[in-house]
Scaffold this motif. Structure first.
Motif, PDB file in Angstrom:
ATOM      1  N   UNK A  44       0.832  -1.205   0.000  1.00  0.00           N
ATOM      2  CA  UNK A  44       0.000   0.000   0.000  1.00  0.00           C
ATOM      3  C   UNK A  44       0.868   1.257   0.000  1.00  0.00           C
ATOM      4  N   UNK A  45       1.924   1.265   0.822  1.00  0.00           N
ATOM      5  CA  UNK A  45       2.827   2.410   0.849  1.00  0.00           C
ATOM      6  C   UNK A  45       3.487   2.614  -0.502  1.00  0.00           C
ATOM      7  N   UNK A  46       3.891   1.508  -1.131  1.00  0.00           N
ATOM      8  CA  UNK A  46       4.544   1.595  -2.440  1.00  0.00           C
ATOM      9  C   UNK A  46       3.595   2.153  -3.492  1.00  0.00           C
ATOM     10  N   UNK A  47       2.350   1.663  -3.518  1.00  0.00           N
ATOM     11  CA  UNK A  47       1.399   2.136  -4.528  1.00  0.00           C
ATOM     12  C   UNK A  47       0.973   3.576  -4.277  1.00  0.00           C
ATOM     13  N   UNK A  48       1.107   4.050  -3.056  1.00  0.00           N
ATOM     14  CA  UNK A  48       0.857   5.462  -2.795  1.00  0.00           C
ATOM     15  C   UNK A  48       1.972   6.332  -3.341  1.00  0.00           C
ATOM     16  N   UNK A  49       3.216   5.891  -3.150  1.00  0.00           N
ATOM     17  CA  UNK A  49       4.357   6.762  -3.399  1.00  0.00           C
ATOM     18  C   UNK A  49       4.847   6.744  -4.842  1.00  0.00           C
TER      19      UNK A  49
END
Length: 316
Positions: A38-43
């Motif tokens: 989730x953090x990766x797809x946000x950033x």
């Protein structure tokens, strides 16, 4: 025509308001137990999108500075934030996060040469106390690792906020490009970590795809652009005092959309935290708030700028 200070504050405030929707979107639409993905797809998608729009790459020492800011504001902050949320109740994580204004006051003293005032310290304490009244009703049992992760996340974002103001921007580079550098750098740091820890991406249905698109575009690309734009036009303390709007937004969404209760104590806490947020927007007496001086102007003014954080602060 330049925006007035109230307009800049209002636009910057949209960032923590947007971040206050993260918990509801994550719990209602996204696959469980995938914090790093989730953090990766946000950033990373947000960073690459803004990079394509700005079409500006770092130059010289700014490759290093962008990597440092990206690690503090994105690459370290995102996974630490999710780790704290998974290890302990979100209310306690929000309380730890609300200590950010006090950390920024201290770091601004060290890195920006701004003396802390009694008003800023008291306002920060009232903001943290107000948030605690809102979210601690069902705090539950504390987890040592979760508390450490929450503290580290808050410290990471606070340090990134102060350094973003201290370093300013290179000449001719706007907040859109600076935001794209940080999101891309943070996303690149997260990519191998997510793959090693969580493996291949999960299967996604329609709501999950919509949730991830919202997080990447509105919750991250737009919100962080507004946040870093605000840092360039307000003091670091003013910007970070907008942070309590995030847990307050989450509480309102929990009440309006998720059926969570808001009692008299929580309402009083919301009023106290919101009042502290407004008080935190008053510029300290005698402090000039202006756009940070671009990095490339330093040599023209007879100064030498460097990565040395112990030297004289770059005044805004």
């Amino acid at each position: 025509m330049a925006a007035t200070r109230p307009t800049v504050i209002a636009l910057t405030a949209l960032a923590p308001v947007s971040w206050g929707t993260t918990y509801a979107v994550t719990t209602e639409f996204l696959p469980p137990d995938r914090p790093l993905f989730t953090a990766l797809t946000r950033a990373l998608p947000a960073g690459l999108l803004l990079l394509a729009l700005s079409r500006v790459l770092p130059r010289g020492v700014w490759w290093v500075k962008a990597a440092v800011l990206g690690a503090l504001n994105i690459g370290a902050f995102f996974p630490l934030l999710f780790l704290s949320a998974y290890r302990m109740p979100g209310g306690m994580a929000a309380v730890v996060g609300s200590l950010g204004p006090l950390l920024v006051v201290g770091l601004s003293t060290l890195l920006l040469g701004q003396r802390p005032t009694a008003r800023s310290v008291l306002t920060g304490a009232f903001a943290a106390f107000g948030v605690s009244l809102v979210v601690l009703e069902a705090a539950g049992t504390l987890d040592a690792l979760g508390v450490l992760a929450a503290v580290a996340a808050t410290a990471s974002m606070s340090a990134g906020t102060v350094l973003t103001q201290r370093w300013g921007r290179p000449h001719g580079v706007g907040p859109l490009a600076l935001t794209s550098w940080q999101l891309t750098a943070g996303g690149l740091l997260l990519a191998p970590l997510a793959l090693l820890v969580e493996g291949a991406p999960p299967a996604l249905d329609g709501p999950a795809i919509g949730g991830y698109l919202y997080l990447a575009l509105a919750n991250t690309a737009l919100a962080y652009w507004l946040w870093f734009r605000g840092i360039g036009r307000l003091s670091a303390t003013q910007v970070t005092f907008l942070g309590p709007l995030s847990p307050l937004t989450a509480a309102v969404i929990g009440w309006a959309a998720l059926g969570e209760a808001l009692g008299p104590v929580q309402l009083a806490g919301m009023a106290l935290a919101f009042g502290a947020t407004l008080a935190g927007q008053r510029a300290p007496r005698g402090q000039r708030v202006a756009t940070p001086e671009p990095f490339s102007f330093a040599s023209k003014n007879g100064r030498k700028d460097s990565m040395d954080l112990t030297g004289p602060a770059l005044r805004r």
